[in-house]
Design a protein around this motif. Structure first.
Motif, PDB file in Angstrom:
ATOM      1  N   VAL A  51      43.804  52.264  46.594  1.00 20.74           N
ATOM      2  CA  VAL A  51      45.069  51.196  46.095  1.00 20.74           C
ATOM      3  C   VAL A  51      45.675  51.031  47.544  1.00 20.74           C
ATOM      4  O   VAL A  51      46.127  49.474  47.445  1.00 20.74           O
ATOM      5  CB  VAL A  51      46.722  51.991  45.426  1.00 20.74           C
ATOM      6  CG1 VAL A  51      47.647  51.089  44.977  1.00 20.74           C
ATOM      7  CG2 VAL A  51      46.101  53.014  44.638  1.00 20.74           C
ATOM      8  N   PRO A  52      45.718  51.079  49.015  1.00 16.43           N
ATOM      9  CA  PRO A  52      46.467  50.790  49.805  1.00 16.43           C
ATOM     10  C   PRO A  52      45.022  49.246  49.596  1.00 16.43           C
ATOM     11  O   PRO A  52      45.784  48.176  50.796  1.00 16.43           O
ATOM     12  CB  PRO A  52      46.096  51.579  51.120  1.00 16.43           C
ATOM     13  CG  PRO A  52      46.388  52.563  50.753  1.00 16.43           C
ATOM     14  CD  PRO A  52      45.818  52.687  49.228  1.00 16.43           C
ATOM     15  N   TYR A 100      49.624  52.737  42.419  1.00 12.62           N
ATOM     16  CA  TYR A 100      49.475  54.246  42.812  1.00 12.62           C
ATOM     17  C   TYR A 100      49.176  55.084  41.884  1.00 12.62           C
ATOM     18  O   TYR A 100      48.152  55.890  41.150  1.00 12.62           O
ATOM     19  CB  TYR A 100      50.101  54.912  44.050  1.00 12.62           C
ATOM     20  CG  TYR A 100      49.451  56.110  43.903  1.00 12.62           C
ATOM     21  CD1 TYR A 100      48.594  55.914  44.956  1.00 12.62           C
ATOM     22  CD2 TYR A 100      50.361  57.081  44.425  1.00 12.62           C
ATOM     23  CE1 TYR A 100      47.861  57.021  45.411  1.00 12.62           C
ATOM     24  CE2 TYR A 100      49.904  58.167  44.615  1.00 12.62           C
ATOM     25  CZ  TYR A 100      49.053  58.484  45.423  1.00 12.62           C
ATOM     26  OH  TYR A 100      48.221  59.439  45.872  1.00 12.62           O
ATOM     27  N   SER A 101      49.969  54.887  40.841  1.00 12.80           N
ATOM     28  CA  SER A 101      50.826  55.793  39.795  1.00 12.80           C
ATOM     29  C   SER A 101      49.678  55.255  38.888  1.00 12.80           C
ATOM     30  O   SER A 101      48.855  56.528  38.203  1.00 12.80           O
ATOM     31  CB  SER A 101      51.491  56.065  38.901  1.00 12.80           C
ATOM     32  OG  SER A 101      52.313  54.816  38.796  1.00 12.80           O
ATOM     33  N   ILE A 106      44.034  56.667  36.062  1.00 12.78           N
ATOM     34  CA  ILE A 106      42.509  57.387  36.443  1.00 12.78           C
ATOM     35  C   ILE A 106      42.114  58.576  36.796  1.00 12.78           C
ATOM     36  O   ILE A 106      40.347  58.733  36.596  1.00 12.78           O
ATOM     37  CB  ILE A 106      41.876  55.843  36.614  1.00 12.78           C
ATOM     38  CG1 ILE A 106      42.808  54.282  35.708  1.00 12.78           C
ATOM     39  CG2 ILE A 106      40.710  55.658  36.109  1.00 12.78           C
ATOM     40  CD1 ILE A 106      42.815  53.425  36.056  1.00 12.78           C
ATOM     41  N   GLU A 107      42.376  58.894  37.709  1.00 10.20           N
ATOM     42  CA  GLU A 107      41.798  59.190  38.793  1.00 10.20           C
ATOM     43  C   GLU A 107      41.294  61.182  38.087  1.00 10.20           C
ATOM     44  O   GLU A 107      40.472  61.348  38.392  1.00 10.20           O
ATOM     45  CB  GLU A 107      42.681  59.364  40.322  1.00 10.20           C
ATOM     46  CG  GLU A 107      41.310  60.571  41.663  1.00 10.20           C
ATOM     47  CD  GLU A 107      41.968  60.093  42.231  1.00 10.20           C
ATOM     48  OE1 GLU A 107      42.006  61.076  43.280  1.00 10.20           O
ATOM     49  OE2 GLU A 107      42.872  59.856  42.688  1.00 10.20           O
ATOM     50  N   THR A 108      42.523  61.291  37.698  1.00  5.06           N
ATOM     51  CA  THR A 108      42.375  62.634  36.911  1.00  5.06           C
ATOM     52  C   THR A 108      41.597  62.352  35.289  1.00  5.06           C
ATOM     53  O   THR A 108      41.848  62.976  34.667  1.00  5.06           O
ATOM     54  CB  THR A 108      44.376  62.638  36.543  1.00  5.06           C
ATOM     55  OG1 THR A 108      45.053  62.316  36.422  1.00  5.06           O
ATOM     56  CG2 THR A 108      44.991  63.537  37.746  1.00  5.06           C
ATOM     57  N   SER A 109      41.842  61.119  34.737  1.00  2.00           N
ATOM     58  CA  SER A 109      41.379  61.004  33.584  1.00  2.00           C
ATOM     59  C   SER A 109      39.878  59.928  33.242  1.00  2.00           C
ATOM     60  O   SER A 109      39.246  60.224  33.841  1.00  2.00           O
ATOM     61  CB  SER A 109      42.489  61.575  32.618  1.00  2.00           C
ATOM     62  OG  SER A 109      42.658  59.963  32.749  1.00  2.00           O
ATOM     63  N   ASN A 110      40.787  59.040  33.156  1.00  3.64           N
ATOM     64  CA  ASN A 110      39.614  57.808  32.715  1.00  3.64           C
ATOM     65  C   ASN A 110      40.589  56.653  32.384  1.00  3.64           C
ATOM     66  O   ASN A 110      41.888  56.922  32.371  1.00  3.64           O
ATOM     67  CB  ASN A 110      38.498  57.834  31.339  1.00  3.64           C
ATOM     68  CG  ASN A 110      39.223  58.634  29.874  1.00  3.64           C
ATOM     69  OD1 ASN A 110      39.910  56.914  29.785  1.00  3.64           O
ATOM     70  ND2 ASN A 110      39.668  59.488  29.909  1.00  3.64           N
ATOM     71  N   GLY A 208      54.033  46.642  49.581  1.00  5.92           N
ATOM     72  CA  GLY A 208      53.436  47.323  49.119  1.00  5.92           C
ATOM     73  C   GLY A 208      52.297  48.918  49.541  1.00  5.92           C
ATOM     74  O   GLY A 208      52.170  49.456  49.379  1.00  5.92           O
ATOM     75  N   GLY A 209      51.198  47.633  49.846  1.00  6.84           N
ATOM     76  CA  GLY A 209      50.017  48.164  50.221  1.00  6.84           C
ATOM     77  C   GLY A 209      50.469  48.586  51.863  1.00  6.84           C
ATOM     78  O   GLY A 209      49.448  50.091  52.011  1.00  6.84           O
ATOM     79  N   ILE A 210      50.979  48.173  52.266  1.00  6.70           N
ATOM     80  CA  ILE A 210      51.283  48.358  53.960  1.00  6.70           C
ATOM     81  C   ILE A 210      51.742  50.162  53.787  1.00  6.70           C
ATOM     82  O   ILE A 210      51.784  50.572  54.493  1.00  6.70           O
ATOM     83  CB  ILE A 210      52.362  47.266  54.712  1.00  6.70           C
ATOM     84  CG1 ILE A 210      51.105  45.760  55.202  1.00  6.70           C
ATOM     85  CG2 ILE A 210      52.876  47.523  55.861  1.00  6.70           C
ATOM     86  CD1 ILE A 210      52.311  45.376  55.271  1.00  6.70           C
ATOM     87  N   SER A 211      52.978  49.821  53.180  1.00  5.71           N
ATOM     88  CA  SER A 211      54.106  50.912  52.970  1.00  5.71           C
ATOM     89  C   SER A 211      53.075  52.400  52.329  1.00  5.71           C
ATOM     90  O   SER A 211      53.783  53.367  53.013  1.00  5.71           O
ATOM     91  CB  SER A 211      55.529  50.752  51.347  1.00  5.71           C
ATOM     92  OG  SER A 211      56.029  49.439  52.474  1.00  5.71           O
TER      93      SER A 211
END
Length: 306
Positions: A51-52, A100-101, A106-110, A208-211
């Motif tokens: 995501v970043p 991010y959320s 996706i990472e925890t499911s699909n 958002g990406g830098i943060s």
């Protein structure tokens, strides 16, 4: 960004073109989610890494584009303290948390399940607007709420009380992504009356990406870097972010936000198909029924609700 000259188009051609490019944008969003799932499943990637990089790279490309095209907007937004604060809040609370959320879900499911859960956001936005305007939800809105709750129940339990078929993490991140979509839509409303939406999107992604990069430090992770990883990452950045959003916004311009939001509903359908056909994710009849309940809320709110 404008990619089509709408002045010389007839009404029927304009509508058909708007429908097609909106569908294309939704499909690219769905494909982006599936690419994320591929990286998580096969390349040892994670949201803290993906995501970043996605937000910073896509945001930087958009910001550079507008630095050359509309430099006066960059000067105006950063010399107005109120606009600057709103833009920073949009980048962190809206863009960063939303993306991010979503990818954590996706990472925890699909990709299919995460995208459908995120599409609960229209119901939440409707509830926020009812509170904001101090009015009770209409019958259509109440039906939408019941359908949304039914969809969550079916996805979580497959109709079996006491049995949880998706992880608590998936439910948390999926529902949290729907909440952050509300912030993503409401925070920049005033700015959108002044500046082009893609311009705001670029700065929000970059902020958002830098943060997020400073918080999660993606350089510490070691995913598998090969040609497939590079291709998927490029697809997520260029096709699933810049191209998809540009197509959707052009669709809004051609057919209006109400119809565009309906046709963009192809996104969770595309994410589910890519996830099932490409990544061989298995879904049950209860999953699809839960998807249908949740997605029907968007149609009800758009067609019959205010």
């Amino acid at each position: 960004m404008s990619v089509i000259n709408t002045d010389t188009m007839t009404a029927s051609v304009k509508k058909r073109t708007g429908i097609l490019i909106t569908l294309a944008g939704g499909c690219l969003w769905g494909f982006s989610g599936a690419c994320g799932q591929y990286l998580f499943t096969y390349k040892d990637a994670c949201s803290d890494w993906l995501v970043p990089i996605r937000l910073t790279t896509a945001g930087l490309l958009l910001v550079l584009y507008y630095l050359f095209r509309r430099p006066e907007d960059n000067r105006r937004i950063w010399t107005n303290p109120g606009n600057t604060v709103t833009l920073i809040l949009y980048g962190i609370l809206g863009m960063m948390l939303c993306q991010y959320s979503y990818f954590r879900a996706i990472e925890t499911s699909n990709a299919g399940t995460a995208t459908v859960l995120q599409y609960l956001s229209p119901v939440l936005i409707m509830l926020v607007m009812c509170i904001w305007e101090r009015r009770l939800p209409s019958m259509i809105h109440m039906l939408s709420i019941l359908l949304a709750l039914a969809g969550i129940y079916l996805l979580a339990t497959h109709g079996q009380p006491g049995q949880l078929v998706v992880s608590g993490q998936t439910l948390f991140w999926g529902l949290f992504s729907a909440v952050t979509v509300v912030l993503y839509n409401l925070i920049p409303r005033g700015l959108m009356n002044i500046y082009p939406t893609p311009f705001l999107l670029g700065w929000a992604m970059l902020i958002g990406g830098i943060s997020l990069g400073l918080l999660r430090r993606p350089w510490q992770f070691r995913p598998v870097i090969d040609s497939a990883t590079v291709l998927c990452l490029t697809a997520v950045i260029l096709f699933g972010t810049i191209a998809a959003f540009s197509l959707y916004m052009q669709g809004v311009k051609l057919i209006g936000p109400e119809q565009a939001s309906l046709y963009a509903c192809i996104e969770p359908v595309a994410a589910t198909l890519f996830s099932a056909l490409w990544l061989h994710t298995s879904f049950t009849g209860m999953d699809f029924f839960g998807f249908l309940c949740i997605l029907s809320t968007l149609f009800l709110i758009t067609l019959f609700g205010r």
